[in-house]
Scaffold this motif. Structure first.
Motif, mmCIF file in Angstrom:
data_model
loop_
_atom_site.group_PDB
_atom_site.id
_atom_site.type_symbol
_atom_site.label_atom_id
_atom_site.label_comp_id
_atom_site.label_asym_id
_atom_site.label_seq_id
_atom_site.Cartn_x
_atom_site.Cartn_y
_atom_site.Cartn_z
ATOM 1 N N SER A 1 3.112 14.811 2.235
ATOM 2 C CA SER A 1 3.121 14.453 0.818
ATOM 3 C C SER A 1 3.821 13.112 0.615
ATOM 4 C CB SER A 1 3.837 15.527 -0.001
ATOM 5 O OG SER A 1 5.229 15.502 0.263
ATOM 6 N N ARG A 2 3.540 12.504 -0.519
ATOM 7 C CA ARG A 2 4.248 11.257 -0.868
ATOM 8 C C ARG A 2 5.745 11.511 -0.935
ATOM 9 N NH1 ARG A 2 0.316 9.033 -5.649
ATOM 10 N NH2 ARG A 2 -1.264 8.160 -4.259
ATOM 11 N N GLN A 3 6.118 12.641 -1.502
ATOM 12 C CA GLN A 3 7.533 12.967 -1.645
ATOM 13 C C GLN A 3 8.208 13.106 -0.282
ATOM 14 O OE1 GLN A 3 5.032 14.463 -3.284
ATOM 15 N NE2 GLN A 3 5.485 14.264 -5.468
ATOM 16 N N SER A 4 7.555 13.786 0.648
ATOM 17 C CA SER A 4 8.139 13.979 1.983
ATOM 18 C C SER A 4 8.279 12.654 2.716
ATOM 19 C CB SER A 4 7.270 14.924 2.818
ATOM 20 O OG SER A 4 7.259 16.196 2.256
ATOM 21 N N LEU A 5 7.235 11.840 2.659
ATOM 22 C CA LEU A 5 7.293 10.535 3.316
ATOM 23 C C LEU A 5 8.384 9.677 2.700
ATOM 24 C CD1 LEU A 5 6.305 8.384 5.277
ATOM 25 C CD2 LEU A 5 4.512 7.794 3.603
ATOM 26 N N ALA A 6 8.426 9.648 1.377
ATOM 27 C CA ALA A 6 9.433 8.836 0.681
ATOM 28 C C ALA A 6 10.851 9.264 1.080
ATOM 29 C CB ALA A 6 9.239 8.952 -0.831
ATOM 30 N N ALA A 7 11.099 10.555 1.110
ATOM 31 C CA ALA A 7 12.433 11.045 1.489
ATOM 32 C C ALA A 7 12.771 10.644 2.920
ATOM 33 C CB ALA A 7 12.497 12.559 1.333
ATOM 34 N N ALA A 8 11.787 10.700 3.800
ATOM 35 C CA ALA A 8 12.033 10.391 5.214
ATOM 36 C C ALA A 8 12.324 8.917 5.456
ATOM 37 C CB ALA A 8 10.833 10.817 6.056
#
Length: 82
Positions: free
Chosen positions: A19-26
Motif C-alpha cells: 500500500s501507499r501507506q506501508s511504503l511511505a512509512a518504510a
C-alpha cells in the motif's frame, strides 16, 4: 523548471501488494507524496528515490528514469522500438 522523472512505482507497488501507506512509512515519507510521485506530479529527491529502490530491492533505474519507459509488454516480448 526541473525535468519530469518517469516512474514505474505504481506498477511495482501493485505487483508486490504494497500500500501507499506501508511504503511511505518504510521510507519516511507521507503517503500522499507516494501518490504524487506515481502520478508524475512530484519528482522524488535522490534520497527518497534510493530509499524506495532499496525497499523494493531493485536498482533505482528500474523504478525511475528521465526518459519514458517502454511498455512492459514490449520489454518482455521483445518488440523493438521504431
Amino acid at each position: 523548471m526541473s525535468e519530469q522523472v518517469h516512474n514505474r512505482l505504481a506498477m511495482v507497488r501493485a505487483e508486490r501488494k504494497v500500500s501507499r501507506q506501508s511504503l511511505a512509512a518504510a521510507v519516511g515519507a507521507h503517503y500522499q507524496t507516494i501518490g504524487y510521485i506515481e502520478r508524475g506530479q512530484y519528482n522524488p529527491s535522490l534520497d527518497l528515490a534510493l530509499k524506495i529502490a532499496k525497499y523494493f530491492e531493485l536498482p533505482v533505474e528500474a523504478l525511475f528514469s528521465l526518459e519514458p519507459f517502454r511498455p512492459l509488454t514490449d520489454e518482455v516480448y521483445g518488440r523493438k522500438q521504431p
